[in-house]
Design a protein around this motif. Structure first.
Motif, mmCIF file in Angstrom:
data_model
loop_
_atom_site.group_PDB
_atom_site.id
_atom_site.type_symbol
_atom_site.label_atom_id
_atom_site.label_comp_id
_atom_site.label_asym_id
_atom_site.label_seq_id
_atom_site.Cartn_x
_atom_site.Cartn_y
_atom_site.Cartn_z
ATOM 1 N N SER A 31 3.159 5.448 -1.075
ATOM 2 C CA SER A 31 3.263 6.374 0.036
ATOM 3 C C SER A 31 3.075 7.793 -0.492
ATOM 4 C CB SER A 31 4.640 6.226 0.696
ATOM 5 O OG SER A 31 4.745 7.071 1.809
ATOM 6 N N THR A 32 2.147 8.544 0.118
ATOM 7 C CA THR A 32 1.933 9.941 -0.243
ATOM 8 C C THR A 32 2.451 10.808 0.899
ATOM 9 O OG1 THR A 32 -0.264 10.144 0.750
ATOM 10 C CG2 THR A 32 -0.160 9.280 -1.506
ATOM 11 N N LYS A 33 2.205 12.092 0.809
ATOM 12 C CA LYS A 33 2.670 13.004 1.861
ATOM 13 C C LYS A 33 2.044 12.664 3.215
ATOM 14 C CE LYS A 33 2.867 17.881 3.039
ATOM 15 N NZ LYS A 33 2.429 19.235 2.685
ATOM 16 N N GLU A 34 0.773 12.333 3.219
ATOM 17 C CA GLU A 34 0.040 12.113 4.472
ATOM 18 C C GLU A 34 -0.409 10.673 4.721
ATOM 19 O OE1 GLU A 34 -0.485 14.460 6.813
ATOM 20 O OE2 GLU A 34 0.599 15.937 5.606
ATOM 21 N N THR A 35 -0.431 9.847 3.669
ATOM 22 C CA THR A 35 -1.011 8.510 3.806
ATOM 23 C C THR A 35 -0.122 7.433 3.193
ATOM 24 O OG1 THR A 35 -2.202 8.585 1.693
ATOM 25 C CG2 THR A 35 -3.357 9.469 3.625
ATOM 26 N N VAL A 36 -0.487 6.196 3.476
ATOM 27 C CA VAL A 36 0.081 5.041 2.782
ATOM 28 C C VAL A 36 -1.083 4.218 2.240
ATOM 29 C CG1 VAL A 36 2.254 4.861 4.045
ATOM 30 C CG2 VAL A 36 0.255 3.705 4.927
ATOM 31 N N LEU A 37 -0.886 3.674 1.047
ATOM 32 C CA LEU A 37 -1.867 2.764 0.463
ATOM 33 C C LEU A 37 -1.371 1.357 0.752
ATOM 34 C CD1 LEU A 37 -4.356 2.129 -1.265
ATOM 35 C CD2 LEU A 37 -2.878 2.302 -3.293
ATOM 36 N N LEU A 38 -2.171 0.607 1.481
ATOM 37 C CA LEU A 38 -1.816 -0.755 1.875
ATOM 38 C C LEU A 38 -2.656 -1.749 1.095
ATOM 39 C CD1 LEU A 38 -1.848 -0.182 5.721
ATOM 40 C CD2 LEU A 38 0.172 -0.452 4.304
ATOM 41 N N ARG A 39 -2.102 -2.926 0.900
ATOM 42 C CA ARG A 39 -2.864 -4.049 0.360
ATOM 43 C C ARG A 39 -2.879 -5.143 1.407
ATOM 44 N NH1 ARG A 39 -2.061 -5.647 -5.511
ATOM 45 N NH2 ARG A 39 -3.675 -4.064 -5.676
#
Length: 95
Positions: A31-39
């Protein structure tokens, strides 16, 4: 409606991203400030980013680790069978 920012790390979800997409098994990797990395796990693993404020079309279900592993094992068994058939086919061609 749930947003991608509502999804918790190390938790598995069945989601539908939009009204035309398939239901898929995903987890939050980062999780970043603006996004999420999903798998996305099914049928094969693929990583992608989504904005946290984007809505999830449908959050179908939340899974624990054990249930997610059961789903993954179904696809791993199927992939192994397909690979075996492919290699057998290649061996037959060489003879």
């Amino acid at each position: 409606m749930a947003t991608f920012g509502d999804l918790k790390p190390n938790t598995y979800y069945l989601i539908q991203i939009d009204d035309e997409s398939d239901i898929e098994l995903v987890s939050v990797l980062l999780s970043t400030k603006e996004t999420v990395l999903l798998r996305s796990y099914l049928p094969q693993a693929e990583d992608f980013f989504q904005y946290k404020d984007e809505t999830v079309y449908k959050l179908v279900e939340e899974f624990d680790q054990e249930t997610a592993e059961k789903f993954q094992s179904l696809y791993q068994e199927e992939a192994t069978e397909v690979e075996q058939e492919y290699f057998k086919f290649e061996e037959d061609e060489e003879e």
